[in-house]
Design an enzyme around this catalytic site. Sequence first.
Site, PDB file in Angstrom:
ATOM      1  N   THR A  41     -63.063 -29.604   5.060  1.00 55.93           N
ATOM      2  CA  THR A  41     -63.366 -30.908   5.649  1.00 55.93           C
ATOM      3  C   THR A  41     -62.239 -31.902   5.371  1.00 55.93           C
ATOM      4  O   THR A  41     -62.372 -33.097   5.627  1.00 55.93           O
ATOM      5  CB  THR A  41     -64.702 -31.478   5.096  1.00 55.93           C
ATOM      6  OG1 THR A  41     -64.626 -31.451   3.670  1.00 55.93           O
ATOM      7  CG2 THR A  41     -65.885 -30.663   5.559  1.00 55.93           C
ATOM      8  N   GLY A  42     -61.141 -31.384   4.837  1.00 54.59           N
ATOM      9  CA  GLY A  42     -59.990 -32.253   4.536  1.00 54.59           C
ATOM     10  C   GLY A  42     -59.255 -32.678   5.802  1.00 54.59           C
ATOM     11  O   GLY A  42     -59.565 -32.225   6.915  1.00 54.59           O
ATOM     12  N   ASP A  43     -58.256 -33.526   5.574  1.00 55.29           N
ATOM     13  CA  ASP A  43     -57.483 -34.105   6.662  1.00 55.29           C
ATOM     14  C   ASP A  43     -56.843 -33.053   7.580  1.00 55.29           C
ATOM     15  O   ASP A  43     -56.963 -33.096   8.809  1.00 55.29           O
ATOM     16  CB  ASP A  43     -56.377 -34.935   5.983  1.00 55.29           C
ATOM     17  CG  ASP A  43     -55.880 -36.026   6.871  1.00 55.29           C
ATOM     18  OD1 ASP A  43     -56.725 -36.654   7.521  1.00 55.29           O
ATOM     19  OD2 ASP A  43     -54.651 -36.206   6.934  1.00 55.29           O
ATOM     20  N   TYR A 212     -43.643 -26.332  10.522  1.00 56.41           N
ATOM     21  CA  TYR A 212     -42.479 -26.553  11.369  1.00 56.41           C
ATOM     22  C   TYR A 212     -41.968 -25.241  11.969  1.00 56.41           C
ATOM     23  O   TYR A 212     -41.395 -25.218  13.049  1.00 56.41           O
ATOM     24  CB  TYR A 212     -41.375 -27.300  10.605  1.00 56.41           C
ATOM     25  CG  TYR A 212     -41.461 -28.777  10.911  1.00 56.41           C
ATOM     26  CD1 TYR A 212     -42.629 -29.473  10.637  1.00 56.41           C
ATOM     27  CD2 TYR A 212     -40.420 -29.455  11.528  1.00 56.41           C
ATOM     28  CE1 TYR A 212     -42.763 -30.801  10.967  1.00 56.41           C
ATOM     29  CE2 TYR A 212     -40.547 -30.791  11.865  1.00 56.41           C
ATOM     30  CZ  TYR A 212     -41.726 -31.460  11.590  1.00 56.41           C
ATOM     31  OH  TYR A 212     -41.864 -32.774  11.934  1.00 56.41           O
ATOM     32  N   LEU A 213     -42.198 -24.143  11.263  1.00 52.62           N
ATOM     33  CA  LEU A 213     -41.750 -22.849  11.792  1.00 52.62           C
ATOM     34  C   LEU A 213     -42.621 -22.397  12.961  1.00 52.62           C
ATOM     35  O   LEU A 213     -42.310 -21.431  13.645  1.00 52.62           O
ATOM     36  CB  LEU A 213     -41.734 -21.795  10.685  1.00 52.62           C
ATOM     37  CG  LEU A 213     -40.749 -22.056   9.551  1.00 52.62           C
ATOM     38  CD1 LEU A 213     -40.716 -20.891   8.587  1.00 52.62           C
ATOM     39  CD2 LEU A 213     -39.347 -22.292  10.099  1.00 52.62           C
ATOM     40  N   ASP A 269     -42.479 -33.687   0.201  1.00 44.98           N
ATOM     41  CA  ASP A 269     -43.464 -33.549   1.267  1.00 44.98           C
ATOM     42  C   ASP A 269     -42.879 -32.923   2.532  1.00 44.98           C
ATOM     43  O   ASP A 269     -43.482 -32.011   3.112  1.00 44.98           O
ATOM     44  CB  ASP A 269     -44.064 -34.924   1.596  1.00 44.98           C
ATOM     45  CG  ASP A 269     -45.192 -34.843   2.614  1.00 44.98           C
ATOM     46  OD1 ASP A 269     -45.910 -33.830   2.604  1.00 44.98           O
ATOM     47  OD2 ASP A 269     -45.353 -35.775   3.425  1.00 44.98           O
ATOM     48  N   HIS A 274     -39.899 -28.617   5.582  1.00 46.49           N
ATOM     49  CA  HIS A 274     -39.681 -28.648   7.035  1.00 46.49           C
ATOM     50  C   HIS A 274     -38.199 -28.811   7.402  1.00 46.49           C
ATOM     51  O   HIS A 274     -37.636 -28.026   8.160  1.00 46.49           O
ATOM     52  CB  HIS A 274     -40.438 -29.811   7.682  1.00 46.49           C
ATOM     53  CG  HIS A 274     -41.912 -29.820   7.410  1.00 46.49           C
ATOM     54  ND1 HIS A 274     -42.639 -28.692   7.173  1.00 46.49           N
ATOM     55  CD2 HIS A 274     -42.807 -30.846   7.349  1.00 46.49           C
ATOM     56  CE1 HIS A 274     -43.908 -29.019   6.978  1.00 46.49           C
ATOM     57  NE2 HIS A 274     -44.037 -30.316   7.071  1.00 46.49           N
ATOM     58  N   ARG A 372     -42.301 -42.516  16.071  1.00 45.60           N
ATOM     59  CA  ARG A 372     -42.574 -41.150  15.645  1.00 45.60           C
ATOM     60  C   ARG A 372     -41.701 -40.218  16.465  1.00 45.60           C
ATOM     61  O   ARG A 372     -41.838 -40.148  17.693  1.00 45.60           O
ATOM     62  CB  ARG A 372     -44.050 -40.831  15.879  1.00 45.60           C
ATOM     63  CG  ARG A 372     -44.404 -39.446  15.425  1.00 45.60           C
ATOM     64  CD  ARG A 372     -45.866 -39.155  15.612  1.00 45.60           C
ATOM     65  NE  ARG A 372     -46.173 -37.808  15.123  1.00 45.60           N
ATOM     66  CZ  ARG A 372     -47.290 -37.167  15.393  1.00 45.60           C
ATOM     67  NH1 ARG A 372     -48.211 -37.745  16.136  1.00 45.60           N
ATOM     68  NH2 ARG A 372     -47.493 -35.953  14.924  1.00 45.60           N
ATOM     69  N   TRP A 620      -3.078 -33.647 -15.445  1.00 46.48           N
ATOM     70  CA  TRP A 620      -3.351 -32.751 -16.574  1.00 46.48           C
ATOM     71  C   TRP A 620      -4.802 -32.925 -16.995  1.00 46.48           C
ATOM     72  O   TRP A 620      -5.443 -33.903 -16.639  1.00 46.48           O
ATOM     73  CB  TRP A 620      -2.438 -33.108 -17.754  1.00 46.48           C
ATOM     74  CG  TRP A 620      -0.974 -33.071 -17.423  1.00 46.48           C
ATOM     75  CD1 TRP A 620      -0.248 -34.032 -16.786  1.00 46.48           C
ATOM     76  CD2 TRP A 620      -0.072 -32.009 -17.709  1.00 46.48           C
ATOM     77  NE1 TRP A 620       1.061 -33.653 -16.649  1.00 46.48           N
ATOM     78  CE2 TRP A 620       1.205 -32.403 -17.222  1.00 46.48           C
ATOM     79  CE3 TRP A 620      -0.178 -30.767 -18.348  1.00 46.48           C
ATOM     80  CZ2 TRP A 620       2.331 -31.602 -17.345  1.00 46.48           C
ATOM     81  CZ3 TRP A 620       0.947 -29.977 -18.479  1.00 46.48           C
ATOM     82  CH2 TRP A 620       2.180 -30.379 -17.974  1.00 46.48           C
TER      83      TRP A 620
HETATM   84  C1  BG6 Z   1     -46.759 -32.670   6.851  1.00 46.06           C
HETATM   85  C2  BG6 Z   1     -46.582 -33.762   5.849  1.00 46.06           C
HETATM   86  O1  BG6 Z   1     -46.391 -31.449   6.311  1.00 46.06           O
HETATM   87  O2  BG6 Z   1     -45.927 -32.943   7.974  1.00 46.06           O
HETATM   88  C3  BG6 Z   1     -46.973 -35.094   6.460  1.00 46.06           C
HETATM   89  O3  BG6 Z   1     -47.411 -33.509   4.711  1.00 46.06           O
HETATM   90  C4  BG6 Z   1     -46.200 -35.319   7.747  1.00 46.06           C
HETATM   91  O4  BG6 Z   1     -46.718 -36.143   5.551  1.00 46.06           O
HETATM   92  C5  BG6 Z   1     -46.290 -34.115   8.654  1.00 46.06           C
HETATM   93  O5  BG6 Z   1     -46.765 -36.443   8.368  1.00 46.06           O
HETATM   94  C6  BG6 Z   1     -45.385 -34.260   9.839  1.00 46.06           C
HETATM   95  O6  BG6 Z   1     -45.664 -33.239  10.744  1.00 46.06           O
HETATM   96  P1  BG6 Z   1     -45.466 -33.438  12.317  1.00 46.06           P
HETATM   97  O7  BG6 Z   1     -45.823 -32.103  12.855  1.00 46.06           O
HETATM   98  O8  BG6 Z   1     -46.402 -34.537  12.736  1.00 46.06           O
HETATM   99  O9  BG6 Z   1     -44.060 -33.812  12.495  1.00 46.06           O
END
Ligand code: BG6
Length: 793
Positions: A41-43, A212-213, A269, A274, A372, A620
């Site tokens: 149920t986490g973020d 990211y991968l 983080d 990433h 973003r 030297w």
């Molecule tokens: C997560 C980090 O791994 O990647 C977050 O914990 C960050 O802090 C997020 O917001 C960014 O991912 P993306 O896919 O939104 O670029």
Amino acid sequence: MWKVVWAVLLSVTVCSHRAEAEEEGGKPSLGHVSVVIVGSTGDLAKKYLWQGFFQLYMNQVSNGHSFSFYGGGLSPADKAKPILFKILKGVTCSEDVSAERCALLKEQFLRLAQYKQLNTTKHYQELNTQLRQQVTQEGLTEAGRLFYLSVPAFAYADIAKKINGSCRPATGAWLRVVLEKPFGHDFHNAQTLVTDLANSLEDKEMYRIDHYLGKQVVSGILPFRKENKRFLDPIWNKHHIERIEIVLKETLDAKGRISFYDQYGVIRDVIQNHLTEVMTLLTLSLPANMSNCDDILQNKLKLFSVLKPLDKRRAVIGQYQSYNAEVQQELNKTMDHVSLTPTFAGVMVHIDMAQYDGLPIILTSGKMLDERVGYARVLFKNEIFCVQNYKSIYCKPKQIIFYFGHGSLQYPAILVSKNLFKPQLINSEWKEVTEHKVVSVLGLPITDYYVQMPIVQKEAYAELISQVYHGRKENFISAENLLASWGFWTPLLESLHGSFPRIYPGGAENTNLLDFHLQGQELKFSSEAVVVIPQDKVGGAGSTSFQTMQGKYKGTDMVSAWPEDLVERLAADMQEAAEAAVREGGTFHLALSGGSSPIALFQRLVEHHYSFPWRDTHVWLVDERCVPLTEVDSNFFHLHDNLLQHVRIPYTNIHPMPVQLNQRLCVEEDRGAPLYEKDILHLVNTSSFHFVLLGVGFDGHTASLFPGSQVNHGDSLVVLTESPVKPHQRMSLTFNVLNRAHKVAVLVMGKSKHELVTQLSRVKDDPKKWPITGVQPNSGKLVWYIDYDALLG
Ligand code: BG6
């Protein structure tokens, strides 16, 4: 059906690992698959994981596998169930699924999912019983169990132990455990975690995820490099690339995750994982056989081994203004609590390889920025000098951009400036984009690029979840890769410890506050931060200016200032001495010490003293450690890295100490010390150096003359000595030659030296106890250069 799915998977990945045993031959075994999300149920689970598993369910439901989904967590069921239910109801179907079918799939998915409290070993035993019963009752065979640990890393070892002890699937079925990042806090912590987990899980059972991968553009980097090898090979090097930028900008803050974030900060983080992964994909050497993942991994590891060590001079850090208040609130801290955790960082990385030598790679990320966006940009040098038609495409910047998403473009894409080359498509899952809305990307209108993008956009987590399900590990982080990355980042994190981040207001208001620039080997914020200097720390008797004060220390001249001003002054004094010596006798003999303090001086000389007479200067060493000169422990290594390689000094004017002779280190009978002495006698008039730069160690040692050891070296100018710290063996100039110098500068910097400076000012001269007090030039001049931190504490 399977053949089709398999073919698609192979087309998007460059390489393949041998699939797990039950999938050899390209056909996953059918049966029942249980998925357990711990931290359900986490973020992260809320935003991505349930949606990813729903996607998996939708894709696989018709292939013969049956599924059950368990949302696990520490909370009791009555509290967590409604939350989970709300999340599950929020999953969505892709556009190509009809509303009717979507409703049906969602209903089925909801029926297959349930909450299970997972706290104690008993809970895991109960889960095991439940999983077994379900399989038996429904007359199914168990294919495998997939655990997704979306919890902080400190909980991994304990959960893995419980899974291993009570929740392994039946023999013949697979177990796969996905571990979220950040995997560890630093190198040692990550190593402990790797070892602890190995007690419960086999390596092939662990999937260390870096989402990211799973991003299409990131996983497209190697295929792009492969497909466009013939265009890239001639230009993918320091001669053609100006710099590489890897950027992740976010508008969000860290609210709601401070208990995690404050312990980690932006480098741990997102940069350690990433952005570092992206950097390695961009710069690793492409193996001859791109279809072999092991070769790619080996080349990745090789790359880590040639990254130049980082320290805080190669980084800038910031923190958004409201962060500290958020920390006080979420962590129940008092109003005087100050967090130094960076929420913004820029770091410059260099690769010690002929191909990339000197090429800056800049990794940047921050929260609360103006937009973003995420991308990697390879900016090329443009040799064309446009005389008239400078609006033509040939005069414009040349760049390749791997655009991860968001920002002005809004979709993931790979863009190549039209003045570079027309790239090949990565594979049949990508298409060329020719119709654009009016938009510009990193300084160029979109029409100036060749653009390719994935035909179908896929979410990174869903993509990686599908790969776990298929037992494909090539886009997951191996233990060696992980440790290599932490090994690279840990020294920087340690060196930044205690540093104050620059505070920024957030969003558009940041204006240019976070802009930074390269200054030689360093990164610096471009705009000045206002520094308030307490009045009692400057001025006083003998003060000549606000920045620098001149006075007496231990009865001789002293210059004191803030570090930068002090270094500036010392560099100027050194150049003055050099010019005078060259004017008088044609050469300048300079003896330099090791240690960290002179590094800033070396850099100052490189970056500001272009007229320094290097051609007529002989360099030297005052001392050296008995290690090969190519090792980071060696004084020469730092001297070379920070000074010699950047200035036009003839090779024959460089005099490293001969600590390695006959392929061994500092053996008396190899006569390295007499050899150096002979060179000095031969080249330096009356063996009087024009300028000697010394430092002082915490124990009062100078050069490699340590307390308690011999003071009288007869007539010797150079000797072998013993240090109390490793590496023990040293080679050093003696007082005989140091005291013959025309000028000796003793440089002392940093708060940590304050105690020493105070103590030295009180002690009587006693070179056996305090070797630095033995430095008393016979006819030359001794000047102390002490920064305010060391002087005033
Ligand atoms: C997560 C980090 O791994 O990647 C977050 O914990 C960050 O802090 C997020 O917001 C960014 O991912 P993306 O896919 O939104 O670029």
